[in-house]
Design an enzyme around this catalytic site. Structure first.
Site, short mmCIF file in Angstrom:
data_model
loop_
_atom_site.label_atom_id
_atom_site.label_comp_id
_atom_site.label_asym_id
_atom_site.label_seq_id
_atom_site.Cartn_x
_atom_site.Cartn_y
_atom_site.Cartn_z
N LYS A 37 76.86 17.05 -44.50
CA LYS A 37 75.90 18.17 -44.52
C LYS A 37 74.87 18.03 -43.41
O LYS A 37 74.47 16.91 -43.06
CB LYS A 37 75.15 18.20 -45.87
N ASP A 61 81.90 13.18 -50.96
CA ASP A 61 80.79 14.05 -50.55
C ASP A 61 79.62 13.20 -50.05
O ASP A 61 79.02 12.45 -50.82
CB ASP A 61 80.33 14.87 -51.76
N TYR A 117 71.93 11.07 -46.42
CA TYR A 117 72.19 9.93 -47.31
C TYR A 117 72.20 8.59 -46.57
O TYR A 117 72.15 7.53 -47.19
CB TYR A 117 73.51 10.08 -48.09
N HIS A 167 72.67 21.83 -45.72
CA HIS A 167 72.19 21.12 -46.92
C HIS A 167 71.21 21.98 -47.75
O HIS A 167 71.31 22.03 -48.97
CB HIS A 167 71.51 19.82 -46.48
N1 LIG Z 1 73.48 19.30 -52.00
C1 LIG Z 1 72.48 18.69 -52.57
O1 LIG Z 1 71.30 19.04 -52.39
C2 LIG Z 1 72.75 17.51 -53.45
C3 LIG Z 1 71.71 16.95 -54.22
C4 LIG Z 1 72.02 15.86 -55.04
C5 LIG Z 1 73.31 15.36 -55.09
N2 LIG Z 1 74.29 15.91 -54.31
C6 LIG Z 1 75.69 15.39 -54.32
O2 LIG Z 1 76.18 15.42 -55.66
C7 LIG Z 1 76.63 14.10 -56.02
C8 LIG Z 1 76.49 13.88 -57.52
O3 LIG Z 1 75.15 14.10 -57.93
P1 LIG Z 1 74.13 12.90 -58.25
O4 LIG Z 1 74.66 11.62 -57.73
O5 LIG Z 1 72.80 13.30 -57.74
O6 LIG Z 1 74.02 12.92 -59.82
P2 LIG Z 1 75.10 12.75 -61.03
O7 LIG Z 1 76.44 12.51 -60.47
O8 LIG Z 1 74.85 13.87 -61.97
O9 LIG Z 1 74.55 11.48 -61.76
C9 LIG Z 1 74.60 10.20 -61.21
C10 LIG Z 1 73.87 9.28 -62.19
O10 LIG Z 1 74.58 9.25 -63.43
C11 LIG Z 1 75.00 7.91 -63.72
N3 LIG Z 1 76.37 8.03 -64.27
C12 LIG Z 1 77.51 8.31 -63.60
N4 LIG Z 1 78.57 8.36 -64.44
C13 LIG Z 1 78.09 8.12 -65.67
C14 LIG Z 1 78.68 8.03 -66.96
N5 LIG Z 1 79.98 8.22 -67.14
N6 LIG Z 1 77.88 7.75 -68.03
C15 LIG Z 1 76.56 7.55 -67.85
N7 LIG Z 1 75.93 7.63 -66.66
C16 LIG Z 1 76.68 7.90 -65.58
C17 LIG Z 1 74.92 7.14 -62.42
O11 LIG Z 1 74.52 5.81 -62.65
P3 LIG Z 1 75.33 4.52 -62.08
O12 LIG Z 1 75.59 4.73 -60.62
O13 LIG Z 1 74.37 3.39 -62.37
O14 LIG Z 1 76.58 4.47 -62.90
C18 LIG Z 1 73.79 7.89 -61.66
O15 LIG Z 1 72.52 7.39 -62.05
C19 LIG Z 1 75.75 13.19 -55.15
O16 LIG Z 1 76.21 11.85 -55.10
C20 LIG Z 1 75.80 13.93 -53.85
O17 LIG Z 1 77.02 13.72 -53.20
C21 LIG Z 1 74.03 16.97 -53.49
#
Ligand SMILES: NC(=O)c1ccc[n+]([C@@H]2O[C@H](COP(=O)([O-])OP(=O)(O)OC[C@H]3O[C@@H](n4cnc5c(N)ncnc54)[C@H](OP(=O)(O)O)[C@@H]3O)[C@@H](O)[C@H]2O)c1
Length: 285
Positions: free
Chosen positions: A77, A47, A52, A110
């Site tokens: 997106k 994704d 990004y 988005h």
């Molecule tokens: N549509 C939208 O508006 C929108 C907004 C935000 C995100 N997204 C999408 O959703 C995806 C996922 O969301 P996100 O990246 O924002 O947040 P997330 O996946 O909820 O959290 C990522 C954070 O958690 C840490 N993490 C990952 N696995 C872990 C584990 N097993 N234990 C402890 N910490 C852990 C990562 O740190 P490290 O990398 O240091 O391990 C990072 O800081 C994004 O990458 C993006 O593709 C979309």
């Protein structure tokens, strides 16, 4: 390597229920290195977004992987500064050029910024031409979905929304389920912005299953039928995150997690018009 189940979308396209998100991965060397580990761990659904700034690196990582294009499921997106019929056509071509792909599996709006109906009409054309296999939205509330569906032809396959145990989105989920719109969770682990990963109820459940709290949260999403793609730049975490298909949470554990709802978002509000206007000032080259 974990075998990830597929979910069938309302147009018959299949999407792997578990993927990898690449938000905030802005260092090219780290990106290329992490993607090698990601593919090795079995992730095939990635994704990204124009916003990004890493579509080009993703295209390169896909090519260098030697894995067949049809084995991947790639989402991108359309950014808030690019809404409108003509603007969308230009933005989509730029995304495809950066990714250097012949087709995109999923293209999402988005955020519901102004002119999303015109945007959708351009996306419908690319969909009908087969250049995008499925089209959907992100951060749409019920009223945005109703408005969009009343003026356009193709029903979104997916709505990608902030979702985690502190913000479970039950009302929107019910509306989406009635309309056959699949649920994708962004920030599935709470983006590291809260105490979610040390929440005592989750720590206890993790002990019951001899799993990490991250795995319990991701299993909860999977068990609710949601599509998830957590991000991590660490090998041990990205391997452990996808490894949630060999255990099941009990009904009581699912109920205990339901009780963690706070009604509060950790990130942007789709009904905050000022936030949307401000974000639309950031242009993508
Ligand atoms: N549509 C939208 O508006 C929108 C907004 C935000 C995100 N997204 C999408 O959703 C995806 C996922 O969301 P996100 O990246 O924002 O947040 P997330 O996946 O909820 O959290 C990522 C954070 O958690 C840490 N993490 C990952 N696995 C872990 C584990 N097993 N234990 C402890 N910490 C852990 C990562 O740190 P490290 O990398 O240091 O391990 C990072 O800081 C994004 O990458 C993006 O593709 C979309």
């Amino acid at each position: 390597m974990t075998n990830v189940p597929n979910i069938t979308l309302n147009n018959g396209v299949e999407i792997p229920q578990f993927g990898f998100g690449v938000y905030k991965m802005q260092d090219k060397d780290e990106f290329m290195n992490v993607m090698k580990m990601v593919f090795e761990a079995g992730y095939r659904h990635i994704d990204t977004a124009a916003y990004y700034g890493n579509e080009e690196w993703l295209g390169q990582a896909i090519k260098e992987s030697g894995i067949a294009r049809e084995d991947f499921f790639i989402t991108s997106k359309l950014w808030n500064a690019d809404h409108g019929y003509e603007e969308t056509k230009v933005a989509f071509e730029k995304t495809m050029k950066r990714l250097d792909l012949d087709y995109l599996d999923l293209y999402l709006i988005h955020w519901p910024s102004d002119h999303y109906v015109e945007t959708w009409k351009a996306m419908e054309e690319f969909y009908k031409q087969g250049r995008i296999k499925a089209i959907g939205v992100s951060n749409f509330q019920i009223h945005h979905l109703e408005d969009l569906m009343s003026q356009t032809e193709v029903i979104p396959v997916i709505n990608q929304i902030e979702t985690h145990p502190y913000f479970q989105q039950d009302e929107l989920r019910e509306f989406m389920s009635k309309n056959n719109i699949a649920h994708e969770a962004w920030g599935p682990l709470g983006q590291g912005k809260s105490n979610l990963l040390t929440e005592p109820i989750l720590v206890k459940i993790a002990e019951n299953h001899n799993k990490s709290v991250g795995q319990i949260i991701l299993r909860w999403h999977v068990q609710r039928g949601t599509i998830v793609f957590p991000k991590s730049v660490h090998k041990s975490r990205l391997e452990q995150n996808i490894d949630v298909f060999d255990f099941e949470l009990t009904d009581q554990e699912m109920k205990d997690i339901k009780g963690l709802e706070t009604g509060k978002r950790l990130s942007g509000d789709p009904d905050d018009v000022e936030f949307l206007k401000e974000s639309a000032k950031k242009k993508i080259d």
